[in-house]
Design a protein around this motif. Structure first.
Motif: not given
Length: 526
Positions: A50-59, A169-176
């Protein structure tokens, strides 16, 4: 690390890139981080599950925005995108991404549709963690929008037929709040993976890998007594036994009782060739009168390799040099291992001053493990807790915790004071562990030690005036040493440490506490 199941995290510069890989591993599925712009052919060659595409700071519309090879979406492998990964999936496949007037940063409430494989078994309304000013305004053809917020019309979307899923959103952070469930849905329900990546299986795989690579040759390891080199030693010991030579160079600058602890463990508990090099006097002569910290480091480093290679040249049949490089070292140096690309070794490895005519093949059995995974491996291999949970310690040792020139008197004072600091704060951390059930809870001390400055101060002890040395206590809270905050220790703990040091360590009449964070300071003083 050979793994039958492998999730690749395509990193687009996310602050949470390592965290995604960690969360997947927490669910007992192996994961690696690769560059987001890797060609699809390279990704396919790595045979990911499987593949997971991360977030990033750019537009996604910025001129220098990270790009993705569109052929990645045609590999037939399940893909999950977060934040920038969500947006680049949408824009690449024909959807629309727009700059929103009101961004979402921090907690946000989403409302999900009843039918969603990715969000299955989560509430219809739930709190997630957002960080964006761009948002998908129109999903690509074939996708179903599965959740939204007031500011984000496409908070998540999925295409079952092509097995493509993404969230703003970011499922990887504990705040989710349901992030682990969402990741679990993707890995196990959608991808059909098994939670089989356990410490027991890892040890078996790494031992087999070392045996196969080494064959009948010998391996040499510079054993510092720290966590990483000790775990490498334990792994190699299980794989090849006495064909491993552990060289422990005692420069006299280690913490109190550490040389004895290291020798006891690796000479009695493990069947290896353990060489204890007593170089204390040679180091003392070389450091006499040296004040500049960089000169101390240069002298200690140069002499270390001279001592090490003297042993290596006396040991016949050595082909491999084992090192305790861990995964963050590889990631932070830009050495991303992708199919068809040569892996680079982090810069300091290339600075080893090999003598003329001497070379070794490199073995780095921990180069795809995070620090806490290394500690788990150590426990699985039978290393004692005081080694596995040992806090970071600089290579030059106490020489750079003594401000100014190093001599026998200062070393004795610092070793005794530091032993008290560690004993008391070890006990403090253990009390927090019993209260919280977390080994690294919010107020645990991550690193703590004593510093001996090159000054004296006036004091009164036993109705007499003294002119003794102060000791500075340093204790910080951190997770990765990139940033650190001074530990808010209870006053009674500080008072007890101060009383013990002044009462038990000769020549000390004052204790100060460093309350500076990093930045602007560093954790170490030199």
């Amino acid at each position: 690390m050979a793994a039958s199941q492998k999730v690749l995290v395509l990193d687009f510069g996310a602050q949470y890139g390592q965290l995604i890989a960690r969360r997947v591993r927490d669910l007992h599925v192996y994961s690696e981080i690769v560059a987001g712009d890797s060609p699809a052919a390279d990704i396919e060659a790595m045979e990911p599950s499987a593949l997971i595409l991360s977030g990033g700071p750019a537009s996604v519309y910025a001129e220098d925005a990270p790009e993705i090879d569109p052929a990645i979406f045609e590999l037939g492998v399940p893909v999950l995108g977060f934040c920038y990964g969500h947006q680049i999936m949408a824009s690449t496949l024909g959807g629309q991404v727009a700059h929103v007037e009101v961004g979402e940063y921090g907690p946000a409430s989403i409302e999900r549709e009843r039918e969603s494989r990715l969000l299955n078994a989560t509430p219809l309304k739930q709190t997630v963690w957002m960080s964006h000013r761009d948002a998908v305004s129109s999903a690509p053809a074939g996708f179903t929008v599965t959740s939204s917020t007031e500011a984000c019309p496409v908070a998540s979307m999925e295409d079952h037929q092509r097995r493509l899923y993404s969230t703003q959103f970011h499922p990887e952070v504990r705040h989710t709040e349901c992030g682990e469930q969402i990741l679990s849905n993707f890995l196990f329900d959608i991808c059909g993976l098994e939670p089989s990546w356990t410490m027991e299986s890892i040890v078996e795989a790494k031992v087999a890998e070392i045996r196969e690579r080494v064959g009948d040759a010998r391996v040499i390891l510079a054993l510092s007594g720290g966590v990483d080199s000790s775990v490498v030693a334990a792994l190699c010991a299980r794989a090849i036994g006495p064909r491993l030579t552990c060289v422990f160079i005692n420069h006299g600058l280690l913490r109190k009782n550490e040389p004895e602890q290291v020798e006891e463990i690796f000479s009695s508990q493990f069947d290896v060739d353990f060489v204890h090099v007593h170089a204390e006097e040679r180091y003392a002569a070389l450091l006499a009168g040296v004040v500049d910290p960089e000169e101390k480091r240069r002298i200690i480093g140069t002499q270390f390799w001279e001592e090490f290679f003297a042993v290596a040249q006396r040991t016949g049949g050595v082909r491999f040099l084992a090192q305790g490089t861990i995964y963050p070292d590889i990631i932070e140096s830009g050495a991303r291992k992708t199919g068809g690309r040569a892996a680079t070794i982090k810069s300091h490895h290339n600075l080893i001053p090999f003598p003329e005519g001497v070379s070794f093949d490199l073995i780095e059995p921990l180069d795809h493990f995070f620090k806490d995974e290394v500690r788990e491996l150590g426990l699985q291999l039978g290393l004692p807790g005081h080694i596995v949970y040992r806090q970071p310690f600089p290579g030059p040792g106490l020489a750079i915790r003594i401000i100014g020139a190093v001599d026998a008197e200062k070393l004795a004072i610092l070793k005794d004071a530091d032993a008290i600091v560690r004993e008391e704060l070890d006990a403090y951390n253990e009390r927090l562990f019993r209260q919280t059930g977390e080994r690294n809870s919010a107020h645990s001390c991550w690193q703590y030690f004593a510093v001996l400055p090159d000054i004296r101060s006036v004091g009164v002890m036993g109705d007499e005036r003294t002119y003794g040395r102060p000791v500075i206590l340093r204790a910080v809270e951190s997770t990765d040493a990139m940033t650190a905050d001074w530990a808010r220790l209870p006053y009674d703990v500080l008072a007890h440490i101060s009383s013990r040091i002044v009462a038990e360590v000769g020549g000390v009449n004052r204790v100060a506490y460093d309350i500076t964070s990093k930045p602007p300071a560093t954790i170490e003083w030199e």
